[in-house]
Write an enzyme that holds these catalytic residues in place. Structure first.
Site, PDB file in Angstrom:
ATOM      1  N   GLY A  67       0.786  -1.222   0.000  1.00  0.00           N
ATOM      2  CA  GLY A  67       0.000   0.000   0.000  1.00  0.00           C
ATOM      3  C   GLY A  67       0.824   1.281   0.000  1.00  0.00           C
ATOM      4  O   GLY A  67       0.278   2.380   0.116  1.00  0.00           O
ATOM      5  N   GLY A  69       2.742   2.435  -2.476  1.00  0.00           N
ATOM      6  CA  GLY A  69       2.791   3.135  -3.767  1.00  0.00           C
ATOM      7  C   GLY A  69       3.789   2.583  -4.772  1.00  0.00           C
ATOM      8  O   GLY A  69       4.204   3.312  -5.672  1.00  0.00           O
ATOM      9  N   LYS A  70       4.162   1.318  -4.669  1.00  0.00           N
ATOM     10  CA  LYS A  70       5.100   0.744  -5.646  1.00  0.00           C
ATOM     11  C   LYS A  70       4.429   0.625  -7.023  1.00  0.00           C
ATOM     12  O   LYS A  70       4.950   1.127  -8.008  1.00  0.00           O
ATOM     13  CB  LYS A  70       5.562  -0.659  -5.196  1.00  0.00           C
ATOM     14  N   SER A  71       3.271  -0.045  -7.045  1.00  0.00           N
ATOM     15  CA  SER A  71       2.586  -0.214  -8.331  1.00  0.00           C
ATOM     16  C   SER A  71       2.150   1.147  -8.878  1.00  0.00           C
ATOM     17  O   SER A  71       2.179   1.369 -10.085  1.00  0.00           O
ATOM     18  CB  SER A  71       1.355  -1.118  -8.171  1.00  0.00           C
ATOM     19  N   TYR A  72       1.758   2.051  -7.992  1.00  0.00           N
ATOM     20  CA  TYR A  72       1.363   3.400  -8.422  1.00  0.00           C
ATOM     21  C   TYR A  72       2.526   4.073  -9.145  1.00  0.00           C
ATOM     22  O   TYR A  72       2.351   4.660 -10.208  1.00  0.00           O
ATOM     23  CB  TYR A  72       0.937   4.233  -7.204  1.00  0.00           C
ATOM     24  N   ASP A 214       8.132  -4.448 -10.426  1.00  0.00           N
ATOM     25  CA  ASP A 214       7.175  -4.022  -9.395  1.00  0.00           C
ATOM     26  C   ASP A 214       7.094  -5.165  -8.382  1.00  0.00           C
ATOM     27  O   ASP A 214       6.520  -6.210  -8.666  1.00  0.00           O
ATOM     28  CB  ASP A 214       5.813  -3.759 -10.060  1.00  0.00           C
ATOM     29  N   GLY A 217       4.629  -6.485  -1.741  1.00  0.00           N
ATOM     30  CA  GLY A 217       4.947  -5.753  -0.501  1.00  0.00           C
ATOM     31  C   GLY A 217       5.959  -6.455   0.396  1.00  0.00           C
ATOM     32  O   GLY A 217       5.981  -7.676   0.486  1.00  0.00           O
TER      33      GLY A 217
END
Ligand code: ATP
Ligand code: MG
Length: 383
Positions: A67, A69-72, A214, A217
């Protein structure tokens, strides 16, 4: 807590507040505090593309708890496209700007994910994939590679974007208490980029593999509320991440002159096998650490920063990927472009009736001789 800790990083981007949501969902900065996707790309993504253009292998990976923000940052959501799609767009923009008829480009794309230590081809729907996943093989020239991985040639941004959408649909996601869209697997997008130059009928090539990673987590299982399969999944996600951490530790030690007789444990997980070159070899590698600003995430944030601090110490030896002959030919060709320009300048002086000095005349002869000699050498090398 209450103790100040200092970390030195190359860039830091704020994304918690100070933005406006536009009609299409794009998050636009209100002032210069908030960093939108464009700012992140301009600082991080552009440099990666410049390196690819110079013929270096490149790698960008995002690390951090769920949550954060890696994929973001890497892929993005909706109108807020991340570094990967913006880079793809930029690659074709740069290719279309090329005016040299002797230079052509080849771009191809592959996408895999590592889920529970199994490698899945994301260009292959789950029900058609081999149950054991793709096999990793190793050879002396290529290092580790995935056998039978689909690799598509792409010729435009639309092409690459369509393929990537197809790949994203096959990704394994789930939801945890901390992220409804959580990546449960590590995704690796590889863009193979080749620049082919034709000199006196001979082709020479510069190649770059761009690995965009990517990660799932890095959190400890307890904070995510994961149980059962999701918990087992977490252990396997962490096996790859744990090995990644161990590899980074050994490489960082080596850079500091320690752990001389210890080999980095690349072979202990598929992720580190695939990223072997990117981590400790021939690659210019950038790491993004995604951090949560919440106090409750203090421990994870600190651990991510420590991880990054170790990774930063690693010194890779990146080289331009072309053969020695190709390199020579390229350098001669570049030199001749400069020579040609100087000769043309002197020529236009002469044809314009401008008197030139004896020194300049001598220089003119030297330049034309050198130009001809370079051409001859290129011809011979081409043979
Ligand atoms: N820079 C940002 N600005 C605005 N929203 C963001 C930003 N980064 C992340 N978010 C939002 O936070 C949520 C979680 O982000 P994201 O899916 O990127 O996390 P993640 O690090 O990939 O997590 P996981 O490890 O579970 O996959 C998403 O809803 C995303 O839109
Ligand atoms: Mg994710």
């Amino acid at each position: 807590m209450g103790v100040e800790k200092k970390f030195t990083i190359d860039y830091s981007f704020w994304s918690f507040d100070q933005f406006d949501t536009e009609e299409d969902g794009y998050l636009r900065p209100i002032d210069d505090k908030y960093a939108d996707q464009e700012i992140v790309f301009n600082n991080v993504g552009k440099e990666i593309l410049d390196n690819a253009w110079d013929g270096y292998h490149c790698c960008l990976f995002a690390y951090g708890q769920t949550g954060s923000g890696k994929s973001y940052s890497m892929v993005g959501y909706g109108a807020n496209k991340g570094i990967v799609p913006i880079s793809c767009n930029e690659i074709f923009k740069r290719i279309n700007e090329n005016t040299d008829p002797n230079v052509s480009f080849e771009v191809s794309l592959s996408m895999i994910e590592i889920y529970n230590e199994k490698i899945q081809d994301l260009f292959c729907p789950a029900n058609e994939s081999p149950p054991q996943g793709l096999k990793l093989r190793e050879n002396k020239t290529l290092g580790f590679y995935c056998e039978n991985k689909k690799n598509y040639v792409v010729t435009s941004y639309e092409d690459i974007s369509r393929r990537m959408e197809q790949g994203n649909e096959n990704r394994t996601i789930g939801s945890t208490l901390m992220n409804a869209n959580s990546s449960r697997a590590h995704t690796i997008i590889t863009i193979e980029f080749a620049q082919i130059t034709l000199t006196n009928g001979k082709k020479s090539e510069k190649r770059s593999n761009i690995n965009l990673v990517d990660l799932a987590g890095s959190e400890r299982a307890s904070s995510t509320g994961a149980k059962g399969d999701r918990l087992k999944e977490g252990c396997n996600i962490n096996k790859s991440l744990l090995t990644l951490g161990n590899v980074i530790n050994v490489l960082a030690d080596k850079a500091l002159g320690k752990s001389k007789n210890i080999l980095p444990p690349y072979r202990e997980s598929n992720l580190t096998k695939i990223l072997m070159n990117a981590l400790g070899g021939n690659s210019k590698t950038v790491m993004i650490c995604a951090l949560s600003p919440a106090a409750i995430n203090y421990e994870e944030t600190l651990s991510t920063l420590r991880y990054a601090d170790r990774a930063k110490k690693i010194q890779n030896k990146a080289v331009v990927n072309e053969s020695a002959t190709d390199k020579m030919i390229r350098m001669l060709r570049e030199e001749n472009l400069d020579l040609k320009k100087m000769i043309e300048d002197l020529n236009s002086k002469l044809s314009g009736g401008v008197k030139i000095s004896d020194d300049e005349k001598e220089r003119f002869h030297e330049l034309t001789d050198q130009y001809a000699a370079n051409n001859k050498m290129m011809c011979e090398m081409g043979k």
